[in-house]
Structure formats: C-alpha cells, structure tokens
Write a protein that holds these residues in place. Structure first.
Motif, PDB file in Angstrom:
ATOM      1  N   ALA A   6      49.424  30.785  38.939  1.00 25.72           N
ATOM      2  CA  ALA A   6      48.209  31.092  39.692  1.00 25.72           C
ATOM      3  C   ALA A   6      48.353  32.325  40.559  1.00 25.72           C
ATOM      4  O   ALA A   6      47.359  32.901  40.963  1.00 25.72           O
ATOM      5  CB  ALA A   6      47.822  29.892  40.561  1.00 25.72           C
ATOM      6  N   TYR A   9      46.248  35.465  39.793  1.00 21.14           N
ATOM      7  CA  TYR A   9      44.791  35.397  39.838  1.00 21.14           C
ATOM      8  C   TYR A   9      44.297  35.489  41.273  1.00 21.14           C
ATOM      9  O   TYR A   9      44.947  35.037  42.201  1.00 21.14           O
ATOM     10  CB  TYR A   9      44.293  34.108  39.187  1.00 21.14           C
ATOM     11  CG  TYR A   9      44.513  34.135  37.705  1.00 21.14           C
ATOM     12  CD1 TYR A   9      43.567  34.710  36.866  1.00 21.14           C
ATOM     13  CD2 TYR A   9      45.672  33.649  37.145  1.00 21.14           C
ATOM     14  CE1 TYR A   9      43.772  34.768  35.508  1.00 21.14           C
ATOM     15  CE2 TYR A   9      45.892  33.699  35.786  1.00 21.14           C
ATOM     16  CZ  TYR A   9      44.931  34.259  34.967  1.00 21.14           C
ATOM     17  OH  TYR A   9      45.140  34.324  33.620  1.00 21.14           O
ATOM     18  N   SER A  32      42.307  39.411  37.605  1.00 27.08           N
ATOM     19  CA  SER A  32      43.724  39.056  37.549  1.00 27.08           C
ATOM     20  C   SER A  32      44.566  40.302  37.771  1.00 27.08           C
ATOM     21  O   SER A  32      44.109  41.419  37.554  1.00 27.08           O
ATOM     22  CB  SER A  32      44.081  38.421  36.203  1.00 27.08           C
ATOM     23  OG  SER A  32      44.015  39.376  35.166  1.00 27.08           O
ATOM     24  N   PHE A  52      40.939  27.578  42.784  1.00 28.36           N
ATOM     25  CA  PHE A  52      41.477  27.565  41.436  1.00 28.36           C
ATOM     26  C   PHE A  52      42.805  26.834  41.423  1.00 28.36           C
ATOM     27  O   PHE A  52      43.468  26.687  42.447  1.00 28.36           O
ATOM     28  CB  PHE A  52      41.602  28.963  40.836  1.00 28.36           C
ATOM     29  CG  PHE A  52      42.486  29.911  41.598  1.00 28.36           C
ATOM     30  CD1 PHE A  52      43.840  29.999  41.328  1.00 28.36           C
ATOM     31  CD2 PHE A  52      41.948  30.747  42.560  1.00 28.36           C
ATOM     32  CE1 PHE A  52      44.646  30.889  42.013  1.00 28.36           C
ATOM     33  CE2 PHE A  52      42.750  31.645  43.252  1.00 28.36           C
ATOM     34  CZ  PHE A  52      44.106  31.716  42.983  1.00 28.36           C
ATOM     35  N   VAL A  54      46.137  25.644  38.324  1.00 27.05           N
ATOM     36  CA  VAL A  54      46.630  25.662  36.957  1.00 27.05           C
ATOM     37  C   VAL A  54      46.822  24.212  36.527  1.00 27.05           C
ATOM     38  O   VAL A  54      47.482  23.428  37.215  1.00 27.05           O
ATOM     39  CB  VAL A  54      47.947  26.457  36.843  1.00 27.05           C
ATOM     40  CG1 VAL A  54      48.518  26.354  35.440  1.00 27.05           C
ATOM     41  CG2 VAL A  54      47.705  27.904  37.229  1.00 27.05           C
ATOM     42  N   GLN A  58      46.322  26.059  31.851  1.00 33.29           N
ATOM     43  CA  GLN A  58      45.051  26.770  31.854  1.00 33.29           C
ATOM     44  C   GLN A  58      44.633  26.995  33.297  1.00 33.29           C
ATOM     45  O   GLN A  58      44.878  26.154  34.162  1.00 33.29           O
ATOM     46  CB  GLN A  58      43.969  25.970  31.132  1.00 33.29           C
ATOM     47  CG  GLN A  58      44.256  25.782  29.665  1.00 33.29           C
ATOM     48  CD  GLN A  58      43.310  24.793  29.029  1.00 33.29           C
ATOM     49  OE1 GLN A  58      42.464  24.207  29.686  1.00 33.29           O
ATOM     50  NE2 GLN A  58      43.455  24.586  27.742  1.00 33.29           N
ATOM     51  N   LEU A  59      43.990  28.133  33.543  1.00 36.06           N
ATOM     52  CA  LEU A  59      43.442  28.411  34.858  1.00 36.06           C
ATOM     53  C   LEU A  59      42.112  27.674  34.969  1.00 36.06           C
ATOM     54  O   LEU A  59      41.220  27.855  34.145  1.00 36.06           O
ATOM     55  CB  LEU A  59      43.220  29.917  35.036  1.00 36.06           C
ATOM     56  CG  LEU A  59      42.559  30.323  36.352  1.00 36.06           C
ATOM     57  CD1 LEU A  59      43.493  30.069  37.527  1.00 36.06           C
ATOM     58  CD2 LEU A  59      42.133  31.779  36.297  1.00 36.06           C
ATOM     59  N   SER A  78      37.345  26.243  32.650  1.00 33.06           N
ATOM     60  CA  SER A  78      38.748  26.548  32.370  1.00 33.06           C
ATOM     61  C   SER A  78      38.836  27.852  31.586  1.00 33.06           C
ATOM     62  O   SER A  78      37.981  28.153  30.747  1.00 33.06           O
ATOM     63  CB  SER A  78      39.417  25.408  31.605  1.00 33.06           C
ATOM     64  OG  SER A  78      38.800  25.218  30.345  1.00 33.06           O
TER      65      SER A  78
END
Length: 185
Positions: A6, A9, A32, A52, A54, A58-59, A78
């Motif tokens: 993460a 991002y 990002s 956000f 993870v 997946q973010l 996602s």
C-alpha cells in the motif's frame, strides 16, 4: 501504512491536522508512485477516496465515489493491476466507506450514516453483529490483540452501551472501558 504494498498508493485526500484545525487537501483521484513518478491508477474514481487497504494482493479503495475507471461501483472497489472491479454495495444508505481493515483474513468496512461494520464474504457484505443505527458512523477500524476495534460516533453497538468505541472478539461486540466522550476519527 498497514501493508508494504500500500505504500506505493496515495489516497486522493490528505488530512493535515494541527491543534486547532484540520484541512482536507484534494489531489488527483487514484494515483500510484513508481520510481518517483506519480501515475494514474486506471481512470481513478469519480469522487473522494477515504481509505485503502491491501486484501488478497489487491488494492481495495473505499470512499464517496460511485464509479472507478468508469465502472459503476458503490463506494468500494478493487484494483487488479490494470482494471477496477465492483465489490457490491456495503450499504445503499451509507454516505461513504470511512475505513477498511483486514481482520482474521477478511476485509471489513466502517460506514458513515448507516452506522455499521460489514464483512466482505467474497460476493456480498454481511453486517458484523448488529447495525449501530441511522445517523451513526464507524470511521476508524484497527486490529488489536486479535480483536477488531471500531471507533466512530455512536452510543451503543450490538446492544452494548459503549460510546464511540467498541471491540469485536469474533462473536460479540464488547465495551472498551466506559467508551469515549467524543467521536473517534
């Protein structure tokens, strides 16, 4: 950051706080950092991203938005590295997803207005315990001592009088001391 992945991002809003005030600074939706160059995450979202996390590599993003990459979503989506995916509707009446947290290898969300904590089953959202009630919110989630801590603005949760903060042990909501006198954000 909650997860090393993460750290690459950036949320579209930062909160800058001092003793007297907080200012929300809006930035480009969904970006990002790769080699010190900021790049869009797909086509981004159409409104604010509040949080956000993870989950399953997946973010996952949550906020006020109704689309991600042009795809209709409902406040949570996602990112799969090159495309966005909708994740159902945690609560149609919720004003926004305020926080995301991974608890016992499951994704949870804290919601505004509808005042609840929900768990992603892989295909839908399930309320943990019972909803807090309309007008309440859960704006802060974290895991501590293998329990999910939920902070926000409420009087009770799951029938337990515990103002603004509670803990979920996997089965029931419990108070955290006598609660807190003010909203948790």
């Amino acid at each position: 950051m909650k997860n090393p992945m993460a750290q690459n991002y950036l949320q579209n809003s930062f909160i800058v706080a001092s003793a007297a005030f907080a200012i929300s600074l809006g930035l480009t939706h969904g970006v990002s950092a790769q080699c010190n160059v900021w790049e869009p995450v797909g086509a981004g979202t159409d409104s604010t991203v509040n949080t956000f996390a993870v989950f399953n590599n997946q973010l996952i993003v949550g906020g006020l938005f109704s689309s991600a990459g042009g795809l209709p979503v409902n406040k949570v989506a996602s990112w799969h590295g090159s495309w966005w995916e909708a994740m159902g509707s945690p609560a149609p009446s919720a004003t926004s997803v305020l926080d995301l947290e991974v608890y016992n290898n499951q994704l949870t969300v804290g919601l505004g207005l509808s005042g609840s904590v929900k768990l992603w089953t892989g295909s839908s959202w399930q309320t943990i315990g019972s909803a807090i009630g309309m007008g309440s919110e859960v704006g802060a989630l974290c895991v501590y001592n293998n329990e999910l801590i939920a902070g926000g603005s409420y009087v009770s949760i799951g029938g337990v009088n515990t103002p603004n903060i509670a803990r979920w042990n996997g089965s029931i909501w419990q108070s955290l001391g006598n609660g807190l006198p003010a909203r948790v954000i």
